[in-house]
Design an enzyme around this catalytic site. Structure first.
Site, short mmCIF file in Angstrom:
data_model
loop_
_atom_site.label_atom_id
_atom_site.label_comp_id
_atom_site.label_asym_id
_atom_site.label_seq_id
_atom_site.Cartn_x
_atom_site.Cartn_y
_atom_site.Cartn_z
N MET A 1 4.12 3.62 -10.48
CA MET A 1 4.13 2.78 -9.27
C MET A 1 3.95 1.31 -9.63
O MET A 1 4.67 0.44 -9.11
CB MET A 1 2.98 3.25 -8.36
CG MET A 1 2.94 2.62 -7.01
SD MET A 1 4.19 3.17 -5.85
CE MET A 1 3.98 4.92 -5.82
N THR B 1 4.77 6.96 1.09
CA THR B 1 4.98 6.15 2.28
C THR B 1 4.74 4.71 1.85
O THR B 1 3.68 4.39 1.30
CB THR B 1 4.02 6.55 3.41
OG1 THR B 1 4.19 7.94 3.69
CG2 THR B 1 4.28 5.75 4.67
N MET C 1 0.83 -1.18 0.00
CA MET C 1 0.00 0.00 0.00
C MET C 1 0.87 1.24 0.00
O MET C 1 1.02 1.88 1.02
CB MET C 1 -0.89 0.01 1.24
CG MET C 1 -1.71 1.28 1.40
SD MET C 1 -2.55 1.31 2.99
CE MET C 1 -2.01 2.86 3.62
N PRO C 2 1.45 1.56 -1.10
CA PRO C 2 2.10 2.86 -1.11
C PRO C 2 1.04 3.96 -1.00
O PRO C 2 0.04 3.94 -1.72
CB PRO C 2 2.80 2.91 -2.48
CG PRO C 2 2.92 1.49 -2.90
CD PRO C 2 1.72 0.80 -2.31
N LEU C 3 1.23 4.85 -0.06
CA LEU C 3 0.37 6.02 0.09
C LEU C 3 1.11 7.17 -0.57
O LEU C 3 2.22 7.50 -0.17
CB LEU C 3 0.12 6.32 1.56
CG LEU C 3 -0.63 7.61 1.88
CD1 LEU C 3 -2.02 7.61 1.26
CD2 LEU C 3 -0.71 7.80 3.39
#
Length: 129
Positions: A28, A72, A1-3
């Protein structure tokens, strides 16, 4: 889960914003190999006087098109990060006409225990993910 958080100077229209978000997600997917629906993006606009992005002495010229991308994410290899930087700049240049000089990226790493996708659980720890 890249934020992924975007800080930009205000003034882009809805289509430009969508193109920027979509282009970043493609970068991404390519660099971090995340699932297609692993997409968490927050877009914030600022008045020009409230977003200062200088060049750290590198001689990089910035314009009002500057995009600061804060990611993140779980730990990623150096190669994955470097691929993301390149893919992001390529996508934003080709699709959004944003010059690579106007792309700033910061990646912050956290662990499996630092994430919950909902329901009060840390799904990476519980084994649900």
């Amino acid at each position: 889960m890249p934020l992924v958080r975007f800080d930009v100077v205000e003034g882009r229209n809805e289509n430009e914003i969508k193109s920027l978000l979509d282009a970043t997600h493609r970068a991404m997917l390519s660099a971090f190999h995340v699932p297609e629906r692993d997409r968490y993006q927050i877009y914030r606009e600022h008045p020009h006087s409230r977003l200062i992005a200088q060049d750290t002495g590198l001689g990089i010229t910035r314009t009002r098109n500057v995009v600061i991308v804060s990611v993140t994410s779980r730990e990623r290899s150096q190669a994955m990060k470097e691929k993301f930087y390149l893919e992001l700049c390529r996508e934003l240049k080709e699709i959004c006409a944003i010059d690579p000089n106007d792309v700033i990226v910061s990646i912050v790493t956290n662990s499996a225990a630092d994430r919950s996708f909902g329901n009060g659980k840390a799904q990476f720890i519980t084994g649900e993910l």
